[in-house]
Design a protein around this motif. Structure first.
Motif, PDB file in Angstrom:
ATOM      1  N   ASP A  75       0.827  -1.195   0.000  1.00 44.71           N
ATOM      2  CA  ASP A  75       0.000   0.000   0.000  1.00 44.71           C
ATOM      3  C   ASP A  75       0.864   1.249   0.000  1.00 44.71           C
ATOM      4  O   ASP A  75       0.565   2.224  -0.678  1.00 44.71           O
ATOM      5  CB  ASP A  75      -0.912   0.010   1.226  1.00 44.71           C
ATOM      6  CG  ASP A  75      -2.148  -0.849   0.998  1.00 44.71           C
ATOM      7  OD1 ASP A  75      -2.286  -1.360  -0.135  1.00 44.71           O
ATOM      8  OD2 ASP A  75      -2.953  -0.998   1.918  1.00 44.71           O
ATOM      9  N   GLU A  76       1.943   1.221   0.747  1.00 43.18           N
ATOM     10  CA  GLU A  76       2.824   2.379   0.771  1.00 43.18           C
ATOM     11  C   GLU A  76       3.433   2.629  -0.595  1.00 43.18           C
ATOM     12  O   GLU A  76       3.569   3.754  -1.037  1.00 43.18           O
ATOM     13  CB  GLU A  76       3.929   2.168   1.810  1.00 43.18           C
ATOM     14  CG  GLU A  76       3.416   2.347   3.234  1.00 43.18           C
ATOM     15  CD  GLU A  76       4.495   2.044   4.248  1.00 43.18           C
ATOM     16  OE1 GLU A  76       5.625   1.733   3.840  1.00 43.18           O
ATOM     17  OE2 GLU A  76       4.195   2.114   5.444  1.00 43.18           O
ATOM     18  N   MET A  77       3.800   1.567  -1.288  1.00 48.42           N
ATOM     19  CA  MET A  77       4.381   1.733  -2.621  1.00 48.42           C
ATOM     20  C   MET A  77       3.346   2.267  -3.598  1.00 48.42           C
ATOM     21  O   MET A  77       3.674   3.000  -4.514  1.00 48.42           O
ATOM     22  CB  MET A  77       4.921   0.394  -3.134  1.00 48.42           C
ATOM     23  CG  MET A  77       6.186  -0.035  -2.411  1.00 48.42           C
ATOM     24  SD  MET A  77       6.973  -1.458  -3.162  1.00 48.42           S
ATOM     25  CE  MET A  77       7.531  -0.747  -4.702  1.00 48.42           C
ATOM     26  N   ASP A  78       2.093   1.909  -3.407  1.00 46.89           N
ATOM     27  CA  ASP A  78       1.043   2.387  -4.298  1.00 46.89           C
ATOM     28  C   ASP A  78       0.826   3.883  -4.161  1.00 46.89           C
ATOM     29  O   ASP A  78       0.231   4.509  -5.020  1.00 46.89           O
ATOM     30  CB  ASP A  78      -0.264   1.657  -4.005  1.00 46.89           C
ATOM     31  CG  ASP A  78      -0.255   0.261  -4.586  1.00 46.89           C
ATOM     32  OD1 ASP A  78       0.625  -0.015  -5.418  1.00 46.89           O
ATOM     33  OD2 ASP A  78      -1.110  -0.539  -4.212  1.00 46.89           O
ATOM     34  N   ASP A  79       1.295   4.469  -3.072  1.00 44.87           N
ATOM     35  CA  ASP A  79       1.095   5.895  -2.847  1.00 44.87           C
ATOM     36  C   ASP A  79       2.237   6.733  -3.413  1.00 44.87           C
ATOM     37  O   ASP A  79       2.210   7.946  -3.327  1.00 44.87           O
ATOM     38  CB  ASP A  79       0.984   6.178  -1.342  1.00 44.87           C
ATOM     39  CG  ASP A  79      -0.355   5.698  -0.799  1.00 44.87           C
ATOM     40  OD1 ASP A  79      -1.255   5.461  -1.604  1.00 44.87           O
ATOM     41  OD2 ASP A  79      -0.480   5.587   0.421  1.00 44.87           O
ATOM     42  N   VAL A  80       3.245   6.089  -4.013  1.00 48.45           N
ATOM     43  CA  VAL A  80       4.399   6.835  -4.499  1.00 48.45           C
ATOM     44  C   VAL A  80       4.147   7.335  -5.918  1.00 48.45           C
ATOM     45  O   VAL A  80       3.860   6.558  -6.826  1.00 48.45           O
ATOM     46  CB  VAL A  80       5.660   5.964  -4.461  1.00 48.45           C
ATOM     47  CG1 VAL A  80       6.845   6.710  -5.062  1.00 48.45           C
ATOM     48  CG2 VAL A  80       5.966   5.550  -3.034  1.00 48.45           C
ATOM     49  N   CYS A  81       4.281   8.638  -6.105  1.00 56.08           N
ATOM     50  CA  CYS A  81       4.097   9.253  -7.414  1.00 56.08           C
ATOM     51  C   CYS A  81       5.220   8.823  -8.356  1.00 56.08           C
ATOM     52  O   CYS A  81       6.394   8.810  -7.977  1.00 56.08           O
ATOM     53  CB  CYS A  81       4.081  10.765  -7.253  1.00 56.08           C
ATOM     54  SG  CYS A  81       4.129  11.658  -8.806  1.00 56.08           S
ATOM     55  N   GLU A  82       4.878   8.463  -9.591  1.00 52.72           N
ATOM     56  CA  GLU A  82       5.890   8.030 -10.550  1.00 52.72           C
ATOM     57  C   GLU A  82       6.702   9.206 -11.080  1.00 52.72           C
ATOM     58  O   GLU A  82       7.772   9.021 -11.638  1.00 52.72           O
ATOM     59  CB  GLU A  82       5.224   7.294 -11.717  1.00 52.72           C
ATOM     60  CG  GLU A  82       4.736   5.911 -11.320  1.00 52.72           C
ATOM     61  CD  GLU A  82       4.244   5.128 -12.522  1.00 52.72           C
ATOM     62  OE1 GLU A  82       3.930   5.755 -13.549  1.00 52.72           O
ATOM     63  OE2 GLU A  82       4.166   3.890 -12.436  1.00 52.72           O
ATOM     64  N   GLU A  83       6.193  10.410 -10.946  1.00 59.75           N
ATOM     65  CA  GLU A  83       6.890  11.581 -11.468  1.00 59.75           C
ATOM     66  C   GLU A  83       7.916  12.104 -10.471  1.00 59.75           C
ATOM     67  O   GLU A  83       9.068  12.304 -10.806  1.00 59.75           O
ATOM     68  CB  GLU A  83       5.880  12.680 -11.804  1.00 59.75           C
ATOM     69  CG  GLU A  83       4.949  12.320 -12.952  1.00 59.75           C
ATOM     70  CD  GLU A  83       5.684  12.253 -14.288  1.00 59.75           C
ATOM     71  OE1 GLU A  83       6.594  13.063 -14.497  1.00 59.75           O
ATOM     72  OE2 GLU A  83       5.338  11.397 -15.103  1.00 59.75           O
ATOM     73  N   CYS A  84       7.490  12.335  -9.232  1.00 56.78           N
ATOM     74  CA  CYS A  84       8.373  12.954  -8.248  1.00 56.78           C
ATOM     75  C   CYS A  84       8.848  11.963  -7.190  1.00 56.78           C
ATOM     76  O   CYS A  84       9.609  12.333  -6.308  1.00 56.78           O
ATOM     77  CB  CYS A  84       7.683  14.151  -7.602  1.00 56.78           C
ATOM     78  SG  CYS A  84       6.151  13.747  -6.754  1.00 56.78           S
ATOM     79  N   LYS A  85       8.408  10.699  -7.307  1.00 48.59           N
ATOM     80  CA  LYS A  85       8.849   9.633  -6.397  1.00 48.59           C
ATOM     81  C   LYS A  85       8.544   9.957  -4.939  1.00 48.59           C
ATOM     82  O   LYS A  85       9.283   9.586  -4.042  1.00 48.59           O
ATOM     83  CB  LYS A  85      10.355   9.383  -6.558  1.00 48.59           C
ATOM     84  CG  LYS A  85      10.783   9.137  -7.986  1.00 48.59           C
ATOM     85  CD  LYS A  85      10.105   7.911  -8.558  1.00 48.59           C
ATOM     86  CE  LYS A  85      10.572   7.671  -9.998  1.00 48.59           C
ATOM     87  NZ  LYS A  85       9.861   6.561 -10.635  1.00 48.59           N
ATOM     88  N   THR A  86       7.472  10.676  -4.718  1.00 47.73           N
ATOM     89  CA  THR A  86       7.080  11.031  -3.371  1.00 47.73           C
ATOM     90  C   THR A  86       5.706  10.442  -3.075  1.00 47.73           C
ATOM     91  O   THR A  86       4.843  10.413  -3.951  1.00 47.73           O
ATOM     92  CB  THR A  86       7.027  12.560  -3.216  1.00 47.73           C
ATOM     93  OG1 THR A  86       8.258  13.115  -3.656  1.00 47.73           O
ATOM     94  CG2 THR A  86       6.795  12.944  -1.758  1.00 47.73           C
ATOM     95  N   ALA A  87       5.516   9.979  -1.848  1.00 42.31           N
ATOM     96  CA  ALA A  87       4.248   9.358  -1.487  1.00 42.31           C
ATOM     97  C   ALA A  87       3.220  10.407  -1.099  1.00 42.31           C
ATOM     98  O   ALA A  87       3.500  11.272  -0.263  1.00 42.31           O
ATOM     99  CB  ALA A  87       4.458   8.387  -0.341  1.00 42.31           C
ATOM    100  N   PHE A  88       2.079  10.338  -1.755  1.00 42.33           N
ATOM    101  CA  PHE A  88       0.971  11.223  -1.411  1.00 42.33           C
ATOM    102  C   PHE A  88      -0.303  10.398  -1.339  1.00 42.33           C
ATOM    103  O   PHE A  88      -0.442   9.407  -2.065  1.00 42.33           O
ATOM    104  CB  PHE A  88       0.777  12.309  -2.475  1.00 42.33           C
ATOM    105  CG  PHE A  88       1.875  13.335  -2.515  1.00 42.33           C
ATOM    106  CD1 PHE A  88       1.924  14.352  -1.575  1.00 42.33           C
ATOM    107  CD2 PHE A  88       2.840  13.278  -3.486  1.00 42.33           C
ATOM    108  CE1 PHE A  88       2.929  15.291  -1.615  1.00 42.33           C
ATOM    109  CE2 PHE A  88       3.856  14.212  -3.531  1.00 42.33           C
ATOM    110  CZ  PHE A  88       3.904  15.222  -2.594  1.00 42.33           C
ATOM    111  N   GLU A  89      -1.225  10.837  -0.482  1.00 45.41           N
ATOM    112  CA  GLU A  89      -2.503  10.144  -0.420  1.00 45.41           C
ATOM    113  C   GLU A  89      -3.253  10.283  -1.737  1.00 45.41           C
ATOM    114  O   GLU A  89      -4.032   9.425  -2.123  1.00 45.41           O
ATOM    115  CB  GLU A  89      -3.357  10.726   0.710  1.00 45.41           C
ATOM    116  CG  GLU A  89      -2.866  10.327   2.096  1.00 45.41           C
ATOM    117  CD  GLU A  89      -3.811  10.840   3.170  1.00 45.41           C
ATOM    118  OE1 GLU A  89      -4.902  11.310   2.820  1.00 45.41           O
ATOM    119  OE2 GLU A  89      -3.430  10.775   4.353  1.00 45.41           O
TER     120      GLU A  89
END
Ligand SMILES: [Zn+2]
Length: 52
Positions: free
Chosen positions: A12-26
């Motif tokens: 689930d944590e990996m699913d929250d990571v943006c592919e563009e900026c590699k940062t996790a957001f809800e």
């Protein structure tokens, strides 16, 4: 008892990571469901708004 929360936590944590900026957001997961892109709201805006 089932232990789904523990089992799914890392994925689930990996699913929250943006592919563009590699940062996790809800918002990343919501955008993935709605638009099919694993991006956060900030990257979605930069993709949507055309630079002049
Ligand atoms: Zn992003």
């Amino acid at each position: 008892m089932m232990d789904e929360n523990k089992k799914n936590m890392s994925s689930d944590e990996m699913d929250d990571v943006c592919e563009e900026c590699k940062t996790a957001f809800e918002s990343v997961r919501a955008n993935l469901v709605m638009h099919g892109y694993k991006i956060c709201d900030s990257c979605k805006l930069s993709k949507t708004v055309f630079p002049i």
